[in-house]
Design an enzyme around this catalytic site. Structure first.
Site, PDB file in Angstrom:
ATOM      1  N   HIS A 169     -22.573 -26.503  57.465  1.00  0.00           N
ATOM      2  CA  HIS A 169     -21.821 -25.443  56.775  1.00  0.00           C
ATOM      3  C   HIS A 169     -20.870 -26.063  55.745  1.00  0.00           C
ATOM      4  O   HIS A 169     -20.788 -25.598  54.595  1.00  0.00           O
ATOM      5  CB  HIS A 169     -21.055 -24.626  57.825  1.00  0.00           C
ATOM      6  CG  HIS A 169     -20.239 -23.495  57.285  1.00  0.00           C
ATOM      7  ND1 HIS A 169     -20.571 -22.172  57.469  1.00  0.00           N
ATOM      8  CD2 HIS A 169     -19.081 -23.492  56.558  1.00  0.00           C
ATOM      9  CE1 HIS A 169     -19.658 -21.403  56.886  1.00  0.00           C
ATOM     10  NE2 HIS A 169     -18.737 -22.177  56.325  1.00  0.00           N
ATOM     11  N   GLU A 170     -20.164 -27.132  56.128  1.00  0.00           N
ATOM     12  CA  GLU A 170     -19.188 -27.753  55.208  1.00  0.00           C
ATOM     13  C   GLU A 170     -19.887 -28.517  54.078  1.00  0.00           C
ATOM     14  O   GLU A 170     -19.414 -28.498  52.929  1.00  0.00           O
ATOM     15  CB  GLU A 170     -18.238 -28.679  55.974  1.00  0.00           C
ATOM     16  CG  GLU A 170     -17.444 -28.001  57.102  1.00  0.00           C
ATOM     17  CD  GLU A 170     -16.777 -26.704  56.719  1.00  0.00           C
ATOM     18  OE1 GLU A 170     -16.425 -26.521  55.545  1.00  0.00           O
ATOM     19  OE2 GLU A 170     -16.614 -25.840  57.613  1.00  0.00           O
ATOM     20  N   CYS A 223     -16.860 -17.769  58.148  1.00  0.00           N
ATOM     21  CA  CYS A 223     -16.265 -18.662  57.161  1.00  0.00           C
ATOM     22  C   CYS A 223     -14.877 -18.136  56.799  1.00  0.00           C
ATOM     23  O   CYS A 223     -14.708 -16.939  56.582  1.00  0.00           O
ATOM     24  CB  CYS A 223     -17.155 -18.695  55.911  1.00  0.00           C
ATOM     25  SG  CYS A 223     -16.544 -19.764  54.613  1.00  0.00           S
ATOM     26  N   HIS A 227     -20.768 -26.073  51.539  1.00  0.00           N
ATOM     27  CA  HIS A 227     -19.601 -25.746  50.708  1.00  0.00           C
ATOM     28  C   HIS A 227     -19.445 -26.768  49.584  1.00  0.00           C
ATOM     29  O   HIS A 227     -19.168 -26.403  48.435  1.00  0.00           O
ATOM     30  CB  HIS A 227     -18.315 -25.768  51.544  1.00  0.00           C
ATOM     31  CG  HIS A 227     -17.955 -24.457  52.178  1.00  0.00           C
ATOM     32  ND1 HIS A 227     -17.807 -23.297  51.456  1.00  0.00           N
ATOM     33  CD2 HIS A 227     -17.689 -24.131  53.469  1.00  0.00           C
ATOM     34  CE1 HIS A 227     -17.473 -22.307  52.282  1.00  0.00           C
ATOM     35  NE2 HIS A 227     -17.398 -22.793  53.513  1.00  0.00           N
TER      36      HIS A 227
HETATM   37 ZN   LIG Z   1     -16.992 -21.844  55.272  1.00  0.00          ZN
END
Ligand SMILES: [Zn+2]
Lengths: 167, 166
Positions: free
Chosen positions: B139-140, B97, B143
């Site tokens: 993953h996004e 990341c 976030h």
């Molecule tokens: Zn990330």
């Protein structure tokens, strides 16, 4: 006889081979071991079985002058029963004193058994990952206690069930 | 188009759930464009979410074009208010990341997902994908919900020191 050996020192190429060879020459059978680098320091902890004395093992490892070695005899250990359910605990936030102490005390108070733990400091980010066995029905109370710690320590904590799929 | 500064953990903005956004708000469209520039400016970066540029909002950009672990590739994806509606074929994989530049970790992610979201300046979109693009989207989306990969790593020894930024 069973012995616990720790080797700590300057990391260099061949250090694991040197330790393993010294033990092999003595006829020691290396059973469980772990080796890692902690902030660049070589650290190795191992259990070996051998028909020898603490002094024999110390003498075998004495030629390794760039590491600190400890040897002690350990008896066959009663393993803590693995009746619990495996969980993974993540803690991350700004580095501050007492994060590990506070979090692991919360786990201990919930009668959780930490089976593996690692921490990393990278920049100003402090990260703790622990694997924990929890008795069934205790996760909820621990999660509540950890939620309180999140606020008082200013960190993020997540507790989730470990993946135990057998593939 | 502006390359925005990327915030790093432990910045608290990375742990806050992002607010939903109006995909037709000119400020949102501008932010999305700047996030694309920011992603393109970081070597090897395949995705960026609004919290990583300090904005706690449900907006991210992904582009896995040319990545060796990618199978299905949609090119540049810019999504607002996205959510996962289907997930299957869970698989362990290594990820990093931009906001935690020194570490990577093993995280179990769905290898096949369906995501619904909105395109800034456009309409609703449904994206079906797999493999590395699916991992990047998860993953996004994490976030956007205030979660980092370190919140999902599989064990105490599933974190690795990164030597070079890939
Ligand atoms: Zn990330």
């Amino acid at each position: 006889m069973e012995f616990a050996v720790t080797v700590i020192g300057h990391d260099r190429v061949g250090i694991v081979a040197d330790v393993a060879e010294a033990l092999a020459r003595l006829g020691a059978n290396l059973t469980d071991s772990t080796m890692t680098r902690l902030r660049g320091h070589f650290t190795m902890t191992l259990i070996c079985t051998v028909d020898a004395s603490v002094g024999d093992l110390e003498a075998a490892l004495r030629p390794l002058t760039d590491v600190t070695v400890t040897v002690r005899e350990v008896g066959p250990d009663e393993p803590i029963s693995d009746a619990g359910e495996p969980y993974v605990l993540s803690v991350h936030g700004a580095d501050r004193l007492g994060i590990v102490a506070a979090v692991t005390r919360a786990v201990a108070d919930a009668r959780g058994n930490i089976t593996d733990l690692s921490t990393r400091l990278t920049g100003t980010l402090y990260l703790l990952i622990a694997e924990i066995d929890l008795s069934s029905g205790t996760a909820q109370a621990l999660a509540q206690r950890l939620a309180d710690l999140e606020k008082s320590l200013g960190v993020e904590i997540s507790l989730r069930q470990a993946e135990t799929d057998v593939l | 188009m502006t390359v925005l500064p990327v915030v790093r953990a432990p910045d608290p903005v990375l742990s806050r759930a992002g607010a939903t956004v109006d995909p037709h708000d000119p400020a949102v469209i501008q932010l999305a464009e700047d996030m694309v520039s920011t992603m393109r400016a970081a070597p090897g970066c395949v995705g960026l979410a609004a919290p990583q540029v300090g904005v706690p909002a449900q907006l991210f950009v992904v582009d896995v074009t040319g990545h060796p672990k990618a199978s299905t590739v949609h090119g540049l994806l810019v999504l607002a208010n996205a959510g996962i509606v289907e997930a299957s074929r869970w698989k362990q994989g290594r990820e990093g990341c931009l906001s935690i530049p020194d570490l990577t970790g093993d995280v179990k992610r769905a290898g096949r997902i369906v995501v619904v979201g909105e395109i800034p300046g456009g309409g609703k979109i449904t994206v079906s994908t797999d493999a590395f693009e699916a991992r990047a989207l998860q993953h996004e989306i994490d976030h956007c919900n205030g979660l980092l990969f370190v919140d999902r790593v599989s064990g105490a020894h599933a974190i690795y020191q990164r030597k070079v930024y890939l």
